[in-house]
Scaffold this motif. Structure first.
Motif, PDB file in Angstrom:
ATOM      1  N   CYS A 110       0.861  -1.198   0.000  1.00 43.73           N
ATOM      2  CA  CYS A 110       0.000   0.000   0.000  1.00 43.73           C
ATOM      3  C   CYS A 110       0.896   1.246   0.000  1.00 43.73           C
ATOM      4  O   CYS A 110       2.109   1.132   0.143  1.00 43.73           O
ATOM      5  N   PRO A 111       0.346   2.444  -0.128  1.00 42.44           N
ATOM      6  CA  PRO A 111       1.203   3.646  -0.163  1.00 42.44           C
ATOM      7  C   PRO A 111       2.009   3.852   1.122  1.00 42.44           C
ATOM      8  O   PRO A 111       3.113   4.371   1.089  1.00 42.44           O
ATOM      9  N   GLY A 112       1.495   3.430   2.290  1.00 37.74           N
ATOM     10  CA  GLY A 112       2.220   3.591   3.547  1.00 37.74           C
ATOM     11  C   GLY A 112       2.475   5.051   3.891  1.00 37.74           C
ATOM     12  O   GLY A 112       1.850   5.965   3.343  1.00 37.74           O
TER      13      GLY A 112
ATOM     14  N   VAL B 283       3.706  -5.992   1.852  1.00 41.83           N
ATOM     15  CA  VAL B 283       4.158  -5.015   2.848  1.00 41.83           C
ATOM     16  C   VAL B 283       3.000  -4.053   3.076  1.00 41.83           C
ATOM     17  O   VAL B 283       2.573  -3.352   2.160  1.00 41.83           O
ATOM     18  N   SER B 284       2.483  -4.047   4.298  1.00 40.03           N
ATOM     19  CA  SER B 284       1.288  -3.262   4.605  1.00 40.03           C
ATOM     20  C   SER B 284       1.621  -2.220   5.668  1.00 40.03           C
ATOM     21  O   SER B 284       2.254  -2.542   6.677  1.00 40.03           O
ATOM     22  N   GLY B 285       1.179  -1.008   5.445  1.00 42.03           N
ATOM     23  CA  GLY B 285       1.464   0.064   6.407  1.00 42.03           C
ATOM     24  C   GLY B 285       0.803  -0.164   7.753  1.00 42.03           C
ATOM     25  O   GLY B 285       1.274   0.319   8.774  1.00 42.03           O
TER      26      GLY B 285
ATOM     27  N   ALA C  87      -2.427  -3.027   9.852  1.00 43.43           N
ATOM     28  CA  ALA C  87      -3.070  -4.348   9.791  1.00 43.43           C
ATOM     29  C   ALA C  87      -4.312  -4.379   8.905  1.00 43.43           C
ATOM     30  O   ALA C  87      -4.894  -5.440   8.690  1.00 43.43           O
ATOM     31  N   LYS C  88      -4.707  -3.231   8.358  1.00 41.90           N
ATOM     32  CA  LYS C  88      -5.907  -3.218   7.515  1.00 41.90           C
ATOM     33  C   LYS C  88      -5.685  -3.963   6.197  1.00 41.90           C
ATOM     34  O   LYS C  88      -6.608  -4.582   5.666  1.00 41.90           O
ATOM     35  N   GLY C  89      -4.478  -3.882   5.638  1.00 43.59           N
ATOM     36  CA  GLY C  89      -4.168  -4.670   4.440  1.00 43.59           C
ATOM     37  C   GLY C  89      -4.857  -4.212   3.173  1.00 43.59           C
ATOM     38  O   GLY C  89      -5.317  -5.042   2.379  1.00 43.59           O
ATOM     39  N   CYS C  90      -4.899  -2.899   2.913  1.00 41.01           N
ATOM     40  CA  CYS C  90      -5.627  -2.377   1.746  1.00 41.01           C
ATOM     41  C   CYS C  90      -5.090  -2.906   0.410  1.00 41.01           C
ATOM     42  O   CYS C  90      -5.847  -3.047  -0.543  1.00 41.01           O
ATOM     43  N   ALA C  91      -3.789  -3.166   0.312  1.00 41.83           N
ATOM     44  CA  ALA C  91      -3.205  -3.468  -1.001  1.00 41.83           C
ATOM     45  C   ALA C  91      -3.618  -4.828  -1.536  1.00 41.83           C
ATOM     46  O   ALA C  91      -3.591  -5.055  -2.749  1.00 41.83           O
TER      47      ALA C  91
ATOM     48  N   ALA D  53      -2.145   8.309   6.628  1.00 41.65           N
ATOM     49  CA  ALA D  53      -1.961   8.697   8.028  1.00 41.65           C
ATOM     50  C   ALA D  53      -2.003   7.495   8.966  1.00 41.65           C
ATOM     51  O   ALA D  53      -1.542   7.579  10.111  1.00 41.65           O
ATOM     52  N   ALA D  54      -2.523   6.359   8.508  1.00 39.91           N
ATOM     53  CA  ALA D  54      -2.613   5.187   9.384  1.00 39.91           C
ATOM     54  C   ALA D  54      -1.283   4.457   9.512  1.00 39.91           C
ATOM     55  O   ALA D  54      -1.149   3.546  10.325  1.00 39.91           O
ATOM     56  N   SER D  55      -0.291   4.863   8.701  1.00 37.28           N
ATOM     57  CA  SER D  55       0.975   4.125   8.692  1.00 37.28           C
ATOM     58  C   SER D  55       2.072   4.903   9.392  1.00 37.28           C
ATOM     59  O   SER D  55       2.164   6.122   9.262  1.00 37.28           O
TER      60      SER D  55
HETATM   61  S1  SF4 Z   1      -3.133  -0.739   4.833  1.00 35.42           S
HETATM   62 FE1  SF4 Z   1      -4.519   0.887   4.128  1.00 35.42          FE
HETATM   63  S2  SF4 Z   1      -5.004   2.075   5.993  1.00 35.42           S
HETATM   64 FE2  SF4 Z   1      -3.203   0.823   6.450  1.00 35.42          FE
HETATM   65  S3  SF4 Z   1      -1.430   2.133   5.975  1.00 35.42           S
HETATM   66 FE3  SF4 Z   1      -1.864   0.946   4.112  1.00 35.42          FE
HETATM   67  S4  SF4 Z   1      -3.209   2.266   2.891  1.00 35.42           S
HETATM   68 FE4  SF4 Z   1      -3.234   3.060   5.005  1.00 35.42          FE
END
Ligand code: SF4
Length: 308
Positions: A220-222, A251-253, A255-259, A227-229
């Motif tokens: 994800c952008p991280g 690699v996730s910023g 625990a939401k795991g958007c990518a 702002a969550a990362s």
């Molecule tokens: S998983 Fe989603 S909410 Fe979490 S840091 Fe990455 S883009 Fe942001």
């Protein structure tokens, strides 16, 4: 930007029609461009579709072996096992045999059946079929088992380019377009697009070989984009790529795991400026290791044993 898109004919006249135009067409046209033909006819019939859930979509994939077998879609117009065309509800192995002239009529009829029979808490076709039997007329012939999934690399008339992390700058795309002399672009699933013209294979911003590890990495952008990362993600993902040994990486910023909603062999999850590591799972799973500094990630992932 909207004015520019409108001038190029890339917008629908109303938000309602735009909402319905959720259609993926086979990216490599073959066999008389039949997928393009049926996809165009489906777009012309958007007004005949009932109100459907936001993510409900159509797949048109009838140019030989299925190029979109892994693409998400609820109503699928596909090549049948006998080489003809079927309209299939996602979640059923069987579809309705059709000709290229009546394929769209059958797809609209299936959409109306879904709209009429589904309960408000169900948004997609496959879970609906788990609770509601499909009428026999929609389930008479099997889909072809043959697939031809698109991967990055030269094609007969151009090249398929992979986009690391699904993100590129306008200048990267402009430079590539100028290098190829391309006049047409087709967007494909799995972060791939196709340009006609001369293939350009020495372009660091894009992937042009099927085995490039960047095509198996989700990030994800991280930070600082989200702002969550508390950690950067994509730079770290790039440094981990040589250590993967064929494994997939997420690699996730946070625990939401958007990518990526699916699992990965290695999952690094940002937390309080460091990373937790999950093996064979998702960012929201319990990690095997916690609090690894970003600079220590590469050797840790390289070991991949994590028995210590
Ligand atoms: S998983 Fe989603 S909410 Fe979490 S840091 Fe990455 S883009 Fe942001």
């Amino acid at each position: 930007m909207l004015d520019g898109l409108w001038d190029l004919g890339l917008l629908d006249p109303t938000p309602e029609l735009e909402h319905k135009r959720n259609i993926i067409v086979a990216p490599v046209p073959k066999r008389g461009h039949t997928s393009d033909l049926i996809g165009g006819r489906l777009i012309a019939r958007l007004e005949d579709l009932p109100d459907l859930p936001a993510k409900f979509g159509f797949v048109v994939d009838v140019d030989g072996p299925r190029q979109l077998a892994n693409a998400s879609g609820d109503i699928r117009i596909e090549t049948s096992a006998s080489g003809g065309i079927i309209v299939r509800a996602d979640g059923s192995k069987l579809g309705q045999p059709v000709t290229q002239d009546d394929a769209v009529n059958a797809a609209v009829a299936l959409a109306r059946w879904f709209h009429k029979t589904v309960s408000p808490d169900i948004r997609r076709m496959a879970p609906h079929l788990a609770a509601t039997p499909l009428p026999h007329c929609f389930a008479r012939e099997t889909v072809t088992p043959d697939t031809a999934l698109l991967t990055p690399g030269p094609l007969t008339n151009g090249c398929a380019y992979g986009v690391p992390f699904g993100s590129m700058t306008a200048s990267q795309l402009r430079n590539l377009m100028q290098g190829t002399g391309a006049s047409r672009m087709r967007i494909a699933p799995n972060r791939i697009f196709i340009l006609d013209g001369t293939p350009v294979t020495d372009t660091p911003a894009f992937v042009t070989t099927p085995d490039d590890p960047r095509m198996h990495i989700h990030a994800c952008p991280g930070a600082p984009a989200c702002a969550a990362s508390t950690v950067p993600t994509r730079q770290i993902a790039s440094t981990l790529a040589p250590h993967l040994k064929g494994r997939s990486l997420h690699v996730s910023g946070c625990a939401k795991g958007c990518a990526h909603r699916g699992g990965a062999d290695v999952v690094a999850v940002g937390r309080d400026g460091a990373f937790d590591l999950v093996r064979n799972g998702h960012p929201w799973d319990d990690p095997q290791r916690r609090g690894i500094a970003p600079t220590d990630l590469a050797p840790r992932v390289g070991l991949m044993n994590w028995s210590d």
